[in-house]
Write a protein that holds these residues in place. Structure first.
Motif, PDB file in Angstrom:
ATOM      1  N   ALA A  46       0.859  -1.186   0.000  1.00 39.00           N
ATOM      2  CA  ALA A  46       0.000   0.000   0.000  1.00 39.00           C
ATOM      3  C   ALA A  46       0.893   1.234   0.000  1.00 39.00           C
ATOM      4  N   ARG A  47       0.426   2.269  -0.656  1.00 40.48           N
ATOM      5  CA  ARG A  47       1.126   3.545  -0.709  1.00 40.48           C
ATOM      6  C   ARG A  47       0.239   4.573  -0.004  1.00 40.48           C
ATOM      7  N   PHE A  48       0.863   5.437   0.806  1.00 42.46           N
ATOM      8  CA  PHE A  48       0.073   6.439   1.512  1.00 42.46           C
ATOM      9  C   PHE A  48       0.894   7.722   1.620  1.00 42.46           C
ATOM     10  N   ALA A  83       5.522  10.347   0.047  1.00 43.52           N
ATOM     11  CA  ALA A  83       4.767   9.095   0.174  1.00 43.52           C
ATOM     12  C   ALA A  83       5.628   7.986   0.748  1.00 43.52           C
ATOM     13  N   LEU A  84       4.986   7.126   1.526  1.00 48.80           N
ATOM     14  CA  LEU A  84       5.618   5.926   2.055  1.00 48.80           C
ATOM     15  C   LEU A  84       4.919   4.714   1.470  1.00 48.80           C
ATOM     16  N   ARG A  85       5.681   3.650   1.305  1.00 42.32           N
ATOM     17  CA  ARG A  85       5.135   2.388   0.809  1.00 42.32           C
ATOM     18  C   ARG A  85       5.294   1.360   1.908  1.00 42.32           C
ATOM     19  N   LEU A  86       4.201   0.702   2.275  1.00 42.41           N
ATOM     20  CA  LEU A  86       4.204  -0.383   3.241  1.00 42.41           C
ATOM     21  C   LEU A  86       3.991  -1.663   2.454  1.00 42.41           C
ATOM     22  N   TYR A  87       4.809  -2.701   2.707  1.00 42.75           N
ATOM     23  CA  TYR A  87       4.692  -3.910   1.909  1.00 42.75           C
ATOM     24  C   TYR A  87       5.143  -5.128   2.690  1.00 42.75           C
TER      25      TYR A  87
END
Length: 103
Positions: A46-48, A83-87
């Motif tokens: 997800a990107r937020f 933006a941060l990416r959680l994966y």
């Protein structure tokens, strides 16, 4: 003429966000935990947006809570300044030049 000013405080700029109360902070983190958790569970990442340090800290905390909840590591990476990416493992950034298969 010089005057002494008492009880003068800096006011935040008109466009700057006001700090959240503890209750608001808990609600924001609960919503992020649920929404980002569902998106990561569905597609692996997800990107937020995260424009401030506080927003980045909040997302990192959500990633740690998701890791504890699922029992597997949720990684966090900055995609750019905003933006941060959680994966999950296997859904992260791919190398630009993948290794060639051995013959």
């Amino acid at each position: 003429m010089i005057r002494d000013l008492y009880n003068v405080r800096w006011r935040p700029a008109e466009d700057s966000p006001t700090p959240l109360t503890d209750e608001e902070e808990q609600r924001v983190r609960a919503v992020l935990f649920s929404e980002l958790g569902n998106e990561i569970a569905e597609r692996g990442w997800a990107r937020f947006p995260a424009y401030s340090r506080e927003e980045r800290r909040r997302l990192i905390d959500v990633a740690h809570r998701l890791s504890a909840h699922w029992g597997q590591q949720v990684f966090v990476e900055a995609e750019d300044q905003c933006a941060l990416r959680l994966y999950l493992a296997g859904h992260g950034p791919q190398p630009a030049n993948p290794p060639l298969p051995q013959a």
